[in-house]
Design a protein around this motif. Structure first.
Motif, mmCIF file in Angstrom:
data_model
loop_
_atom_site.group_PDB
_atom_site.id
_atom_site.type_symbol
_atom_site.label_atom_id
_atom_site.label_comp_id
_atom_site.label_asym_id
_atom_site.label_seq_id
_atom_site.Cartn_x
_atom_site.Cartn_y
_atom_site.Cartn_z
ATOM 1 N N GLU A 5 0.840 -1.196 0.000
ATOM 2 C CA GLU A 5 0.000 0.000 0.000
ATOM 3 C C GLU A 5 0.881 1.254 0.000
ATOM 4 O O GLU A 5 1.815 1.377 0.783
ATOM 5 C CB GLU A 5 -0.909 -0.005 1.227
ATOM 6 N N LYS A 6 0.546 2.193 -0.871
ATOM 7 C CA LYS A 6 1.301 3.438 -0.961
ATOM 8 C C LYS A 6 0.710 4.466 -0.003
ATOM 9 O O LYS A 6 -0.458 4.838 -0.120
ATOM 10 C CB LYS A 6 1.283 3.973 -2.392
ATOM 11 N N ILE A 7 1.525 4.916 0.952
ATOM 12 C CA ILE A 7 1.099 5.925 1.929
ATOM 13 C C ILE A 7 2.158 7.024 1.923
ATOM 14 O O ILE A 7 3.328 6.770 2.153
ATOM 15 C CB ILE A 7 0.960 5.319 3.340
ATOM 16 N N PHE A 9 4.306 10.555 2.937
ATOM 17 C CA PHE A 9 4.996 10.924 4.176
ATOM 18 C C PHE A 9 4.069 11.638 5.142
ATOM 19 O O PHE A 9 4.010 11.310 6.333
ATOM 20 C CB PHE A 9 6.206 11.804 3.848
ATOM 21 N N PHE A 10 3.330 12.635 4.652
ATOM 22 C CA PHE A 10 2.482 13.423 5.550
ATOM 23 C C PHE A 10 1.303 12.599 6.075
ATOM 24 O O PHE A 10 0.863 12.808 7.209
ATOM 25 C CB PHE A 10 1.990 14.679 4.828
ATOM 26 N N GLU A 11 0.814 11.670 5.269
ATOM 27 C CA GLU A 11 -0.244 10.787 5.757
ATOM 28 C C GLU A 11 0.292 9.857 6.841
ATOM 29 O O GLU A 11 -0.381 9.593 7.846
ATOM 30 C CB GLU A 11 -0.833 9.964 4.604
ATOM 31 N N ARG A 12 1.521 9.381 6.657
ATOM 32 C CA ARG A 12 2.148 8.545 7.685
ATOM 33 C C ARG A 12 2.318 9.333 8.985
ATOM 34 O O ARG A 12 2.077 8.821 10.079
ATOM 35 C CB ARG A 12 3.522 8.060 7.212
ATOM 36 N N LEU A 13 2.748 10.602 8.834
ATOM 37 C CA LEU A 13 2.930 11.456 10.009
ATOM 38 C C LEU A 13 1.597 11.665 10.725
ATOM 39 O O LEU A 13 1.527 11.603 11.962
ATOM 40 C CB LEU A 13 3.524 12.791 9.575
ATOM 41 N N LYS A 14 0.538 11.895 9.965
ATOM 42 C CA LYS A 14 -0.792 12.108 10.544
ATOM 43 C C LYS A 14 -1.281 10.861 11.263
ATOM 44 O O LYS A 14 -1.799 10.928 12.392
ATOM 45 C CB LYS A 14 -1.767 12.499 9.432
ATOM 46 N N ILE A 15 -1.099 9.706 10.631
ATOM 47 C CA ILE A 15 -1.531 8.442 11.249
ATOM 48 C C ILE A 15 -0.731 8.172 12.512
ATOM 49 O O ILE A 15 -1.290 7.797 13.551
ATOM 50 C CB ILE A 15 -1.360 7.278 10.256
ATOM 51 N N SER A 16 0.589 8.381 12.452
ATOM 52 C CA SER A 16 1.458 8.039 13.579
ATOM 53 C C SER A 16 1.193 8.904 14.804
ATOM 54 O O SER A 16 1.475 8.481 15.935
ATOM 55 C CB SER A 16 2.924 8.169 13.169
ATOM 56 N N ILE A 17 0.622 10.100 14.620
ATOM 57 C CA ILE A 17 0.354 10.990 15.748
ATOM 58 C C ILE A 17 -1.097 10.925 16.213
ATOM 59 O O ILE A 17 -1.375 10.878 17.414
ATOM 60 C CB ILE A 17 0.718 12.442 15.382
ATOM 61 N N LYS A 19 -3.886 8.816 14.647
ATOM 62 C CA LYS A 19 -4.779 7.697 14.319
ATOM 63 C C LYS A 19 -4.193 6.357 14.767
ATOM 64 O O LYS A 19 -3.572 5.639 13.984
ATOM 65 C CB LYS A 19 -5.059 7.676 12.816
ATOM 66 N N PHE A 20 -4.415 6.037 16.040
ATOM 67 C CA PHE A 20 -3.956 4.741 16.545
ATOM 68 C C PHE A 20 -4.588 3.595 15.759
ATOM 69 O O PHE A 20 -3.963 2.563 15.537
ATOM 70 C CB PHE A 20 -4.329 4.582 18.020
ATOM 71 N N GLU A 21 -5.869 3.789 15.374
ATOM 72 C CA GLU A 21 -6.603 2.689 14.750
ATOM 73 C C GLU A 21 -6.045 2.302 13.389
ATOM 74 O O GLU A 21 -6.336 1.210 12.881
ATOM 75 C CB GLU A 21 -8.089 3.050 14.609
ATOM 76 N N ASP A 22 -5.236 3.192 12.776
ATOM 77 C CA ASP A 22 -4.667 2.894 11.462
ATOM 78 C C ASP A 22 -3.216 2.423 11.537
ATOM 79 O O ASP A 22 -2.562 2.256 10.493
ATOM 80 C CB ASP A 22 -4.741 4.128 10.555
ATOM 81 N N TYR A 23 -2.693 2.226 12.739
ATOM 82 C CA TYR A 23 -1.305 1.780 12.882
ATOM 83 C C TYR A 23 -1.083 0.410 12.228
ATOM 84 O O TYR A 23 0.030 0.093 11.803
ATOM 85 C CB TYR A 23 -0.920 1.702 14.362
ATOM 86 N N ALA A 24 -2.148 -0.399 12.188
ATOM 87 C CA ALA A 24 -2.013 -1.723 11.573
ATOM 88 C C ALA A 24 -1.599 -1.600 10.105
ATOM 89 O O ALA A 24 -0.866 -2.453 9.593
ATOM 90 C CB ALA A 24 -3.326 -2.497 11.695
ATOM 91 N N ARG A 25 -2.061 -0.539 9.427
ATOM 92 C CA ARG A 25 -1.675 -0.315 8.028
ATOM 93 C C ARG A 25 -0.171 -0.067 7.922
ATOM 94 O O ARG A 25 0.492 -0.558 7.001
ATOM 95 C CB ARG A 25 -2.433 0.873 7.457
ATOM 96 N N LEU A 26 0.370 0.699 8.866
ATOM 97 C CA LEU A 26 1.802 0.999 8.860
ATOM 98 C C LEU A 26 2.620 -0.213 9.291
ATOM 99 O O LEU A 26 3.694 -0.472 8.757
ATOM 100 C CB LEU A 26 2.088 2.177 9.788
ATOM 101 N N ALA A 34 9.480 2.235 6.828
ATOM 102 C CA ALA A 34 9.487 2.916 8.126
ATOM 103 C C ALA A 34 10.815 3.636 8.347
ATOM 104 O O ALA A 34 10.845 4.764 8.866
ATOM 105 C CB ALA A 34 9.235 1.907 9.245
ATOM 106 N N VAL A 35 11.907 3.007 7.939
ATOM 107 C CA VAL A 35 13.237 3.623 8.105
ATOM 108 C C VAL A 35 13.359 4.865 7.223
ATOM 109 O O VAL A 35 13.894 5.902 7.655
ATOM 110 C CB VAL A 35 14.343 2.606 7.771
ATOM 111 N N ILE A 36 12.860 4.787 5.978
ATOM 112 C CA ILE A 36 12.905 5.947 5.078
ATOM 113 C C ILE A 36 12.057 7.082 5.651
ATOM 114 O O ILE A 36 12.443 8.265 5.585
ATOM 115 C CB ILE A 36 12.414 5.554 3.670
ATOM 116 N N TYR A 37 10.901 6.741 6.207
ATOM 117 C CA TYR A 37 10.042 7.758 6.836
ATOM 118 C C TYR A 37 10.796 8.470 7.963
ATOM 119 O O TYR A 37 10.800 9.706 8.045
ATOM 120 C CB TYR A 37 8.780 7.092 7.387
ATOM 121 N N MET A 38 11.452 7.692 8.826
ATOM 122 C CA MET A 38 12.176 8.292 9.943
ATOM 123 C C MET A 38 13.388 9.070 9.439
ATOM 124 O O MET A 38 13.755 10.095 10.028
ATOM 125 C CB MET A 38 12.597 7.204 10.936
ATOM 126 N N LEU A 39 14.004 8.607 8.358
ATOM 127 C CA LEU A 39 15.142 9.330 7.780
ATOM 128 C C LEU A 39 14.712 10.736 7.341
ATOM 129 O O LEU A 39 15.400 11.723 7.625
ATOM 130 C CB LEU A 39 15.698 8.543 6.590
#
Length: 359
Positions: A5-7, A9-17, A19-26, A34-39
């Motif tokens: 699934e393509k997510i 960067f900003f959507e990942r940031l929004k989910i990670s802060i 939307k707990f319920e969408d963490y399963a997607r990540l 995940a490493v590229i996101y944190m980079l």
């Protein structure tokens, strides 16, 4: 199971802060994502902190120029020898102590010193997070990365960086004129690289410990969580702490604002995110299991209904078959009775004709 699934960067940031319920997607994606996101997040972190640090550095350059102009009588570098003489107390070294500065302790003494005095100065800066001893032919430094001091001669430094002669006027001109822009740009670039390497590696290590916490929590609440998913959850759970840490560091650099035990708060927030995410995943699993059980129950009812109808159709077919067989049997019996009646009538007719006498 990992998904493609393509997510963004900003959507990942929004989910990670938020939307707990969408963490399963990540959690279901590859660790590399995940490493590229944190980079990317840590690159932004390093750039922002470096910008604030450079701004503070530029102010320090002005203060340094004023200090050199007013407090230093002689500042000259020639043939690998540095000479710095203060305006007042010319026979005493210049000593600056302040842990809030980039250099906790600075000692400047370019007079002819015995080795015992040099060792004394070296021992003094070891008690600080960072320190510098400036002598006439070398510089001794101690950084927060190591408790060991490093010694470099001016000759080596001048050869390596191609530094020629300079004096007090040259220094003031460099740090107050166009040279200050180049200094700030170089400082910004080096600070960004340094902060990115240090903080990015630190965050990835922190994620390992948080991943262990996620896995232990999943075992306790009886949720099957793969190590890769646990690490992904740990990485994304650090998003809010990293942003809060960024705001705190900038505030600290610009205003000196200090929060005691901030590191404890940093770790606590990440841990709460990890545990909450695992519990939500468990809740989702329970809901999906209940939904699956309901679907299976409905399917069982449908199966039983279909079997009942099939049995009824079979019984109806058997009844039809039996009825048809009975009708065939009755029909045959009737045909046999008719046949017998005809034969009986024929026999009677035949007997009557034989018993008649001629007139």
């Amino acid at each position: 199971m990992e998904t493609g699934e393509k997510i963004g960067f900003f959507e990942r940031l929004k989910i990670s802060i938020f939307k707990f319920e969408d963490y399963a997607r990540l959690a279901a994606q590859k660790i590399s994502k995940a490493v590229i996101y944190m980079l990317i997040l840590m690159l932004v972190f390093a750039l922002c902190v470096s910008a604030a640090t450079t701004y503070k550095f530029s102010q320090s350059l002005n203060d340094l120029a004023n200090y050199i102009s007013n407090e230093i009588e002689t500042l000259q570098f020639k043939d690998g020898v540095l000479s710095i003489v203060p305006t007042n107390n010319k026979d005493k070294p210049i000593i600056i102590e302040n842990e809030e500065l980039p250099v906790g302790k600075l000692i400047i003494d370019t007079s002819d010193l015995e080795q015992a005095k040099i060792d004394e100065y070296t021992e003094q800066i070891k008690h600080y997070t960072s320190g510098i001893v400036v002598l006439k032919d070398k510089i001794i430094t101690k950084t927060d990365m190591s408790s060991i001091t490093t010694t470099m001669t001016y000759k080596d430094i001048s050869q390596q960086y191609k530094i020629g002669e300079f004096n007090k006027d040259n220094i003031i001109s460099i740090i107050t004129g166009e040279g200050s822009i180049k200094l700030c740009m170089s400082f910004f670039a080096m600070t960004t690289i340094y902060l990115f390497i240090v903080y990015f590696s630190t965050v990835l290590i922190d994620a390992i410990f948080l991943a262990i916490l996620a896995y232990i929590t999943s075992v306790i609440v009886r949720v099957r969580l793969k190590p890769a998913a646990a690490y992904n959850i740990a990485v994304y759970s650090l998003s809010l702490p990293v942003i809060l840490n960024l705001a705190y560091i900038i505030a600290n650099i610009l205003t000196g604002f200090v929060i005691e035990y901030f590191q404890v708060v940093y770790t606590a927030i990440a841990s709460i995110y990890v545990v909450a995410t695992v519990l939500i995943i468990r809740s989702d699993v329970i809901k999906k299991q209940a939904e699956l059980n309901r679907i299976m129950s409905e399917q069982e009812k449908v199966r039983q209904e279909m079997e009942r109808k099939k049995q009824e159709e079979k019984e109806e077919a058997e009844r039809e078959k039996t009825k048809k067989e009975e009708q065939e049997k009755e029909k045959k019996e009737k045909e046999q009775e008719k046949k017998k009646d005809k034969e009986t009538k024929r026999e009677k007719g035949s007997g009557k004709s034989e018993g008649e006498e001629p007139a």
